[in-house]
Design an enzyme around this catalytic site. Structure first.
Site, PDB file in Angstrom:
ATOM      1  CB  THR A 254      -4.105  44.430 -33.984  1.00 41.50           C
ATOM      2  OG1 THR A 254      -4.902  45.570 -34.277  1.00 41.50           O
ATOM      3  CG2 THR A 254      -4.681  43.768 -32.742  1.00 41.50           C
ATOM      4  CG  ASP A 255      -3.856  49.837 -34.595  1.00 46.46           C
ATOM      5  OD1 ASP A 255      -4.690  48.907 -34.712  1.00 46.46           O
ATOM      6  OD2 ASP A 255      -3.874  50.852 -35.339  1.00 46.46           O
ATOM      7  CD  GLU A 256      -9.032  46.529 -33.912  1.00 50.90           C
ATOM      8  OE1 GLU A 256      -9.780  45.976 -33.101  1.00 50.90           O
ATOM      9  OE2 GLU A 256      -9.243  46.558 -35.132  1.00 50.90           O
TER      10      GLU A 256
ATOM     11  CE  LYS B 108      -3.771  39.541 -33.048  1.00 45.67           C
ATOM     12  NZ  LYS B 108      -3.134  38.421 -33.793  1.00 45.67           N
TER      13      LYS B 108
ATOM     14  CE1 TYR C 254      -8.262  40.340 -34.360  1.00 47.15           C
ATOM     15  CE2 TYR C 254      -8.592  42.714 -34.230  1.00 47.15           C
ATOM     16  CZ  TYR C 254      -7.823  41.623 -34.625  1.00 47.15           C
ATOM     17  OH  TYR C 254      -6.632  41.820 -35.280  1.00 47.15           O
TER      18      TYR C 254
HETATM   19  P1  NAD Z   1      -7.197  37.012 -42.275  1.00 47.17           P
HETATM   20  O1  NAD Z   1      -8.475  36.766 -41.548  1.00 47.17           O
HETATM   21  O2  NAD Z   1      -7.232  37.507 -43.673  1.00 47.17           O
HETATM   22  O3  NAD Z   1      -6.326  35.662 -42.298  1.00 47.17           O
HETATM   23  C1  NAD Z   1      -6.214  34.832 -41.181  1.00 47.17           C
HETATM   24  C2  NAD Z   1      -5.634  33.497 -41.659  1.00 47.17           C
HETATM   25  O4  NAD Z   1      -5.454  32.646 -40.510  1.00 47.17           O
HETATM   26  C3  NAD Z   1      -6.556  32.743 -42.630  1.00 47.17           C
HETATM   27  O5  NAD Z   1      -5.812  32.220 -43.709  1.00 47.17           O
HETATM   28  C4  NAD Z   1      -7.124  31.608 -41.763  1.00 47.17           C
HETATM   29  O6  NAD Z   1      -7.466  30.439 -42.516  1.00 47.17           O
HETATM   30  C5  NAD Z   1      -5.986  31.353 -40.797  1.00 47.17           C
HETATM   31  N1  NAD Z   1      -6.432  30.742 -39.535  1.00 47.17           N
HETATM   32  C6  NAD Z   1      -7.469  31.141 -38.753  1.00 47.17           C
HETATM   33  N2  NAD Z   1      -7.583  30.322 -37.691  1.00 47.17           N
HETATM   34  C7  NAD Z   1      -6.588  29.403 -37.790  1.00 47.17           C
HETATM   35  C8  NAD Z   1      -6.173  28.319 -36.981  1.00 47.17           C
HETATM   36  N3  NAD Z   1      -6.827  27.984 -35.847  1.00 47.17           N
HETATM   37  N4  NAD Z   1      -5.099  27.589 -37.369  1.00 47.17           N
HETATM   38  C9  NAD Z   1      -4.430  27.892 -38.521  1.00 47.17           C
HETATM   39  N5  NAD Z   1      -4.791  28.903 -39.330  1.00 47.17           N
HETATM   40  C10 NAD Z   1      -5.852  29.665 -38.965  1.00 47.17           C
HETATM   41  O7  NAD Z   1      -6.358  37.977 -41.337  1.00 47.17           O
HETATM   42  P2  NAD Z   1      -5.352  39.173 -41.718  1.00 47.17           P
HETATM   43  O8  NAD Z   1      -6.122  40.412 -41.889  1.00 47.17           O
HETATM   44  O9  NAD Z   1      -4.436  38.699 -42.755  1.00 47.17           O
HETATM   45  O10 NAD Z   1      -4.565  39.284 -40.321  1.00 47.17           O
HETATM   46  C11 NAD Z   1      -3.418  38.476 -40.084  1.00 47.17           C
HETATM   47  C12 NAD Z   1      -2.843  38.830 -38.724  1.00 47.17           C
HETATM   48  O11 NAD Z   1      -2.494  40.204 -38.693  1.00 47.17           O
HETATM   49  C13 NAD Z   1      -3.787  38.614 -37.553  1.00 47.17           C
HETATM   50  O12 NAD Z   1      -3.051  38.116 -36.474  1.00 47.17           O
HETATM   51  C14 NAD Z   1      -4.331  40.001 -37.252  1.00 47.17           C
HETATM   52  O13 NAD Z   1      -4.701  40.119 -35.905  1.00 47.17           O
HETATM   53  C15 NAD Z   1      -3.120  40.845 -37.574  1.00 47.17           C
HETATM   54  N6  NAD Z   1      -3.371  42.240 -37.993  1.00 47.17           N
HETATM   55  C16 NAD Z   1      -4.247  42.513 -39.005  1.00 47.17           C
HETATM   56  C17 NAD Z   1      -4.422  43.822 -39.433  1.00 47.17           C
HETATM   57  C18 NAD Z   1      -5.365  44.167 -40.568  1.00 47.17           C
HETATM   58  O14 NAD Z   1      -5.537  45.338 -40.875  1.00 47.17           O
HETATM   59  N7  NAD Z   1      -5.979  43.211 -41.252  1.00 47.17           N
HETATM   60  C19 NAD Z   1      -3.705  44.851 -38.815  1.00 47.17           C
HETATM   61  C20 NAD Z   1      -2.824  44.541 -37.769  1.00 47.17           C
HETATM   62  C21 NAD Z   1      -2.658  43.231 -37.378  1.00 47.17           C
HETATM   63  O1  DAU Z   2      -6.244  48.325 -36.604  1.00 53.74           O
HETATM   64  C1  DAU Z   2      -5.895  47.051 -37.025  1.00 53.74           C
HETATM   65  C2  DAU Z   2      -7.144  46.222 -37.234  1.00 53.74           C
HETATM   66  O2  DAU Z   2      -7.752  46.707 -38.420  1.00 53.74           O
HETATM   67  C3  DAU Z   2      -6.854  44.727 -37.353  1.00 53.74           C
HETATM   68  O3  DAU Z   2      -6.377  44.259 -36.121  1.00 53.74           O
HETATM   69  C4  DAU Z   2      -8.116  43.948 -37.752  1.00 53.74           C
HETATM   70  O4  DAU Z   2      -7.788  42.587 -37.969  1.00 53.74           O
HETATM   71  C5  DAU Z   2      -8.678  44.552 -39.011  1.00 53.74           C
HETATM   72  O5  DAU Z   2      -9.901  43.894 -39.352  1.00 53.74           O
HETATM   73  C6  DAU Z   2      -8.927  46.038 -38.820  1.00 53.74           C
HETATM   74  O6  DAU Z   2      -9.983  46.270 -37.866  1.00 53.74           O
HETATM   75  P1  DAU Z   2     -11.128  47.378 -38.126  1.00 53.74           P
HETATM   76  O7  DAU Z   2     -12.306  46.996 -37.317  1.00 53.74           O
HETATM   77  O8  DAU Z   2     -10.578  48.745 -38.004  1.00 53.74           O
HETATM   78  O9  DAU Z   2     -11.359  47.100 -39.720  1.00 53.74           O
HETATM   79  P2  DAU Z   2     -12.682  46.975 -40.602  1.00 53.74           P
HETATM   80  O10 DAU Z   2     -12.190  46.801 -42.011  1.00 53.74           O
HETATM   81  O11 DAU Z   2     -13.637  45.976 -40.083  1.00 53.74           O
HETATM   82  O12 DAU Z   2     -13.343  48.406 -40.457  1.00 53.74           O
HETATM   83  C7  DAU Z   2     -12.616  49.607 -40.702  1.00 53.74           C
HETATM   84  C8  DAU Z   2     -13.517  50.780 -40.325  1.00 53.74           C
HETATM   85  O13 DAU Z   2     -14.608  50.851 -41.262  1.00 53.74           O
HETATM   86  C9  DAU Z   2     -14.159  50.638 -38.968  1.00 53.74           C
HETATM   87  O14 DAU Z   2     -14.244  51.940 -38.382  1.00 53.74           O
HETATM   88  C10 DAU Z   2     -15.567  50.123 -39.263  1.00 53.74           C
HETATM   89  C11 DAU Z   2     -15.880  50.752 -40.607  1.00 53.74           C
HETATM   90  N1  DAU Z   2     -16.755  49.980 -41.525  1.00 53.74           N
HETATM   91  C12 DAU Z   2     -16.475  48.660 -41.733  1.00 53.74           C
HETATM   92  C13 DAU Z   2     -17.216  47.925 -42.643  1.00 53.74           C
HETATM   93  C14 DAU Z   2     -16.935  46.457 -42.869  1.00 53.74           C
HETATM   94  C15 DAU Z   2     -17.758  50.634 -42.232  1.00 53.74           C
HETATM   95  O15 DAU Z   2     -18.005  51.849 -42.049  1.00 53.74           O
HETATM   96  N2  DAU Z   2     -18.489  49.925 -43.148  1.00 53.74           N
HETATM   97  C16 DAU Z   2     -18.261  48.592 -43.376  1.00 53.74           C
HETATM   98  O16 DAU Z   2     -18.960  47.996 -44.220  1.00 53.74           O
END
Ligand code: NAD
Ligand code: DAU
Length: 332
Positions: A121-123, A152, A148
């Site tokens: 992730t970019d975080e 990562k 988190y």
């Molecule tokens: P998500 O929470 O929707 O899905 C995570 C999946 O991993 C789920 O299906 C869960 O059951 C599985 N899982 C969790 N723990 C496990 C374990 N111990 N063994 C096997 N499976 C397990 O997450 P997402 O949003 O789809 O993110 C997927 C990946 O992408 C992550 O690595 C996250 O850090 C990365 N990522 C997410 C975002 C975003 O915006 N959501 C952005 C950049 C990177």
């Molecule tokens: O940047 C990549 C990341 O983006 C991934 O690594 C993470 O897995 C993914 O969850 C996401 O992280 P954020 O914390 O940015 O996403 P989230 O959807 O939780 O929140 C997005 C923004 O919205 C953040 O600034 C918090 C705000 N927020 C979130 C929720 C749930 C609100 O204002 N209201 C809300 O109810």
């Protein structure tokens, strides 16, 4: 036939990637997923048996992981605890899955000489000021803020160490915020859409000035496939689609697209340690691998996403109540 292990393939982005592979390759995909609260097997419905093997299990379980890794040609590692808010209330599963789980996969890849692509992730880079002209690049120093993002960042460090010390054939990608169908209702965009669909109001943390760099999940998948097939071993690639928006504007746009007044939302207390702004410079990926995002119109992508949640209530309704109860307890 090329066999690919996809960890976390029942989650939001992992399942999107599995569907992408179904459309664009002839791979056989093996999904390993623990099915935590965030995993949903319904996200993989409709995939023929000759293209997908689903295994429910924990990536930390080395006895399960090692033989599985020996049976595939490559690994794409998505499995993670992914939600910042959860990491603030209980960091423990984040250490378990994100750090130890990645270590177990790397050891299996080392033993069997298996190619691995790690999804990050970019975080890991921390946050930027609103007016900072710079964006994150592959050279930006790591500076994670939350439990988190620190787990990562730790997993990325392990991948780099295993690549250098043991010649594991690894690549890493760090992507910005994804949106689209099949995202858990705890996350920002689906939470607001489903709040409106159940007759509630969107919830904005703090003043809503925080900026996220949005990318449609299909574009993340095409970038990961490009890196898996043509990326240089040992390299890191940033993935982003130039989609910076502040949270307040996103809430207002959702309300507009759903036919509500632009101010029909609630302010709730801010997230602890809330990162202010993320922004990705994906020049390396675009120049080296010729990748381009296809979904560059955020309003159109958001409309498609709203339509999907409207017509797929059965996919999300079971988790909505528990999610909002959790947010209620934390005051969000
Ligand atoms: P998500 O929470 O929707 O899905 C995570 C999946 O991993 C789920 O299906 C869960 O059951 C599985 N899982 C969790 N723990 C496990 C374990 N111990 N063994 C096997 N499976 C397990 O997450 P997402 O949003 O789809 O993110 C997927 C990946 O992408 C992550 O690595 C996250 O850090 C990365 N990522 C997410 C975002 C975003 O915006 N959501 C952005 C950049 C990177
Ligand atoms: O940047 C990549 C990341 O983006 C991934 O690594 C993470 O897995 C993914 O969850 C996401 O992280 P954020 O914390 O940015 O996403 P989230 O959807 O939780 O929140 C997005 C923004 O919205 C953040 O600034 C918090 C705000 N927020 C979130 C929720 C749930 C609100 O204002 N209201 C809300 O109810």
């Amino acid at each position: 036939m090329f066999r690919l292990l996809v960890t976390g393939g029942a989650g939001f982005i992992g399942s999107n990637f599995v569907h992408y592979l179904l459309r664009h390759t002839d791979y056989h995909v093996v999904v390993l997923d623990k099915l935590t609260y965030a995993g949903n097997p319904a996200s993989l419905l409709g995939i023929p048996e000759n293209r997908l093997t689903f295994i429910q299990g924990d990536i930390v379980d080395a006895e399960l992981v090692r033989p599985l890794v020996s049976s595939v040609d490559a690994i794409v590692h998505y499995a993670a605890e992914s939600h910042n808010d959860n990491s603030l209330s209980n960091p423990n599963p984040f250490l378990h899955t994100n750090v130890i789980g990645t270590y177990v996969l790397l050891e299996a890849a080392r033993i069997h000489g298996t190619r691995i692509h790690h999804i990050s992730t970019d975080e890991v880079y921390g946050d930027l000021e609103l007016d900072d002209p710079a964006r994150f690049t592959e050279a930006t120093p790591y500076n994670p803020s939350s439990p988190y993002s620190s787990t990562k960042a730790s997993s990325d460090m392990l991948v780099r160490a295993w690549a250098r010390s043991f010649n594991v054939a690894a690549t890493i990608s760090n992507c910005s915020n994804n949106y689209g169908p099949y995202q858990h209702v705890e996350k920002f965009i689906p939470r607001q859409i489903t709040n409106i669909l159940v007759g509630g109001r969107p919830k904005l943390y703090g003043r809503g000035q925080n900026v996220r760099d949005w990318i449609y999940a299909d574009d993340h998948s095409s970038a990961v496939h490009a890196i898996l097939t043509a990326g240089r071993i040992g390299e890191t690639y940033l993935i982003g689609a130039d989609g910076e928006r502040d949270n307040k504007s996103v809430v207002e746009l959702i309300l507009k697209l759903m036919g509500r007044d632009a101010d029909a939302y609630d302010h709730v207390p801010d997230r602890a340690g809330h990162d202010l702004r993320y922004a990705i410079d994906s020049t390396k990926l675009r120049h080296e691998l010729g990748w381009r995002p296809k979904y560059d119109d955020f309003e159109r992508g958001l409309s498609k996403t709203i339509d999907w949640y409207r017509t797929n209530e059965s996919w999300w309704s079971a988790s909505k109540f528990a999610t909002e109860a959790r947010y209620g307890r934390s005051g969000h």
